[in-house]
Design a protein around this motif. Structure first.
Motif: not given
Length: 275
Positions: A183-187, A203-210
């Motif tokens: 959801f955070d990555a809009s995927i 985006r998935i990598a960044d959202s995962s860490r966040k």
């Protein structure tokens, strides 16, 4: 089911309570929990007088460092570690192992489903043995970037959510956080691995860490019957944007969050915001 933030919360709590204490006696009440090639009697005998020197974590595994050996605990669905004073009264139902410690403490492993596991291995070899050897990098590892995930996942025709749950590819993400990360990555979770480009994987990598870092800071997510340790309630469930929010309005667009089944796993997402 505890995921990476919940396991990290357990590790941090255990460190404060038992590191430096000595194991006076071990009692294994459910022999099938031990997955290494050692008898219960030998396991209990070998643990005597070992000091808990430190406690670390790899993915969802808790690692007790005991000199030249490690005890690796995987909580699976419902496993929990509780620390009691010697004279405390507590419900012994579902207790699978009791470790009598110095300083009049008891360290108890409770597991209503009995899915949890113990591996007992040498400190110099456990990283090269299962279960640790087959585990992928954690999203918190800065080596996990878009290109890394693309090279790992872009040839797969499986759903991206299913891929994120594969602990041999990327470790520590379970059902709750996969929903929140996508959801955070809009995927959309319905995208296939080979549908995504490097930018989408970034985006998935960044959202995962966040998401994972925020959840760790908040003590994890406490929902259903899972509580990481006695007296601890994770607060991240108050931050969930889609998971468990079926038919509630999306925080971004107002459209109702939907729930579907993907490979048997309840999956929550916004059709409008996740493409």
């Amino acid at each position: 089911m505890p995921e990476l933030p919940e396991v990290e919360t357990v590790v941090r709590t255990l460190r404060k309570k038992v590191v430096g204490l000595k194991i006076i006696e071990a009692q294994i009440l459910y022999p099938k929990i031990i997955k290494s090639d050692i008898s219960v009697d030998d396991f209990e005998e070998d643990l005597k007088n070992r000091t808990i020197e430190k406690i670390s974590r790899i993915a969802k595994h808790i690692i007790f460092h005991l000199g030249d050996v490690v005890l690796i605990s995987h909580l699976r669905m419902e496993g929990k570690w509780f620390i009691y004073d010697k004279n405390d009264s507590f419900d012994k139902k579902h207790i699978l192992a009791i470790f009598k410690l110095s300083n009049e403490k008891l360290m108890c492993y409770q597991d209503t489903r009995k899915f949890g596991t113990f591996h007992y291995q040498g400190v110099n070899e456990y990283l090269n043995l299962n279960p640790i050897a087959k585990i992928g990098l954690e999203p918190l590892d800065m080596a996990v970037q878009g290109k890394y995930l693309y090279d790992l996942m872009a040839k797969s025709s499986k759903y991206i959510k299913t891929i994120l749950l594969d602990q041999t590819l990327i470790s520590g993400i379970g059902n709750i956080y996969a929903d929140e990360i996508l959801f955070d990555a809009s995927i959309s979770p319905l995208n296939k691995g080979n549908d995504l480009n490097v930018e989408m994987y970034q985006r998935i990598a960044d959202s995962s860490r966040k998401i994972l870092k925020k959840s760790i800071d908040m003590g994890g997510t406490t929902i259903d019957s899972y509580q990481p340790e006695q007296g601890i309630d994770g607060k991240f469930q108050n931050e969930l944007k889609v998971h468990t929010r079926k038919n509630e309005p999306c925080y971004k667009c107002g459209q109702k969050v939907i729930k579907i089944k993907l490979n048997g796993r309840g999956t929550y997402y916004c059709e409008k915001c996740q493409s």
